[in-house]
Design an enzyme around this catalytic site. Structure first.
Site, PDB file in Angstrom:
ATOM      1  N   LYS A  11       0.827  -1.206   0.000  1.00 15.03           N
ATOM      2  CA  LYS A  11       0.000   0.000   0.000  1.00 15.03           C
ATOM      3  C   LYS A  11       0.856   1.248   0.000  1.00 15.03           C
ATOM      4  O   LYS A  11       0.447   2.303  -0.445  1.00 15.03           O
ATOM      5  CB  LYS A  11      -0.892   0.005   1.235  1.00 15.03           C
ATOM      6  CG  LYS A  11      -2.079  -0.904   1.079  1.00 15.03           C
ATOM      7  CD  LYS A  11      -3.071  -0.691   2.183  1.00 15.03           C
ATOM      8  CE  LYS A  11      -4.144  -1.772   2.045  1.00 15.03           C
ATOM      9  NZ  LYS A  11      -5.006  -1.903   3.162  1.00 15.03           N
ATOM     10  N   ARG A  12       2.049   1.113   0.564  1.00 16.59           N
ATOM     11  CA  ARG A  12       2.920   2.292   0.661  1.00 16.59           C
ATOM     12  C   ARG A  12       3.731   2.515  -0.612  1.00 16.59           C
ATOM     13  O   ARG A  12       4.402   3.509  -0.753  1.00 16.59           O
ATOM     14  CB  ARG A  12       3.855   2.140   1.870  1.00 16.59           C
ATOM     15  CG  ARG A  12       3.127   2.393   3.177  1.00 16.59           C
ATOM     16  CD  ARG A  12       4.022   2.118   4.356  1.00 16.59           C
ATOM     17  NE  ARG A  12       4.362   0.712   4.458  1.00 16.59           N
ATOM     18  CZ  ARG A  12       3.569  -0.209   5.022  1.00 16.59           C
ATOM     19  NH1 ARG A  12       2.435   0.157   5.548  1.00 16.59           N
ATOM     20  NH2 ARG A  12       3.932  -1.463   5.066  1.00 16.59           N
TER      21      ARG A  12
END
Ligand code: GLU
Length: 325
Positions: A262-263
């Site tokens: 997600k990062r």
């Protein structure tokens, strides 16, 4: 947005994001496959906002998700922040009364019990994605262990979660991507929480109530929720609802085989859009990763509805090719 002339007899499919951040390509992959399958089969496509967790959910993120879906060309027939449709509200935070009614039905069946363990609060509102280190509940507060009188007495004065007693049997189902599954709930999760001690509704109860009452006949979501399906099927059975079909979408990895985090900026729609990516190239890369098209060329979702076929989607990691813009 165009409202499709949907065939109501075909039922509905849904995309059910949690508005706890911006969309990343993993969410887009799920949304795209769900949308294509709905359009192919004539199901209505519902956008449901899974904002059960007040700490993590923000209306602002839900609006971003809507904007990203529009940008991609994935139009919904029902739901969203403006609650279009007959089966609303479409945000879980506003469906408490409905969940209360469903919990009442389960209580009357005698399959619930109060749980005083502090751990009961952990994670219940969130979908139990398989990386969260979930634990199997040992049944500490089962009334036959705690004593029926003690359980009743404490329930009056102490805050408590509510758990469902799970049976000692395997729950079997056929996933459209991952095939036959068989899960023994007692070993997988044990008795599970349907309402937290602070009154928040658990994902498992909310998702079943919503899918059943919104007429959902096809559930498409990430494969990290594959085994949760067994908990939900048990609730469907207890409540006497017809279960939908399930298709769990493979994990997306980059060409080096690493999971898209997600990062990871290259996986965030926000940064892709800021870098000038075109929606059709995002859709093309994802459709190619799914095995729906033969080359990662730019396509609009509407161009590939005819190509959608669950048999093409393999139960293995889907490899995302680099950006083509
Ligand atoms: N709200 C969950 C998520 O964002 C999806 C749950 C579901 O589709 O059943 O991952």
């Amino acid at each position: 947005m165009k409202v499709m002339d949907a065939d109501f007899s075909a039922g509905a499919a849904r995309f059910a994001p949690s508005p706890s951040g911006r969309m990343h390509l993993g969410n887009v992959f799920t949304a795209l496959l769900s949308w294509l399958s709905a359009r192919r089969s004539g199901r209505r496509w519902i956008l449901r906002i899974e904002d059960l967790d007040p700490q993590r959910s923000k209306a602002e993120y839900a609006l971003h998700i809507e904007d990203d879906l529009r940008w991609l060309g994935l139009d919904w027939d029902e739901g969203g922040m403006d609650d279009r449709g007959e089966a609303g509200p479409y945000s879980q935070s506003r469906r408490g009364e409905i969940y209360g009614e469903i919990l009442g039905r389960l209580e009357r069946l005698g399959v619930t019990y109060p749980c005083f363990c502090r751990r009961a609060d952990i994670m219940a509102t969130q979908a139990p994605h398989q990386t969260d280190g979930r634990i199997v509940y040992a049944g500490t507060c089962r009334p036959e262990r705690l004593g029926y009188g003690e359980s009743r007495r404490r329930a009056v004065s102490e805050p408590h979660a509510v758990r469902i007693m799970v049976p000692d049997e395997e729950i079997c189902f056929d996933d459209r991507v991952f095939g036959r599954q068989s899960v023994a709930l007692s070993g997988h999760c044990g008795d599970f929480v349907v309402r937290r001690a602070d009154g928040a509704w658990a994902y498992q109860l909310a998702v079943v109530a919503d899918d059943a009452l919104m007429g959902v006949t096809e559930v498409v979501r990430g494969c990290d929720l594959l085994l949760s399906t067994a908990q939900q099927l048990y609730l469907y059975r207890l409540l006497g609802f017809d279960a939908p079909s399930f298709a769990h979408v493979p994990l997306l990895v980059n060409t080096g085989g690493q999971r898209l985090s997600k990062r990871d900026a290259s996986a965030s729609l926000e940064s892709l859009r800021a870098r000038g990516a075109r929606p059709q190239s995002v859709v093309g890369r994802l459709a190619f990763a799914a095995g729906i098209i033969d080359r990662p060329e730019p396509v609009a979702p509407t161009d590939i509805i005819g190509e959608m076929d669950w048999n093409r989607i393999k139960p293995q990691e889907a490899i995302l090719t680099p950006e083509i813009d």
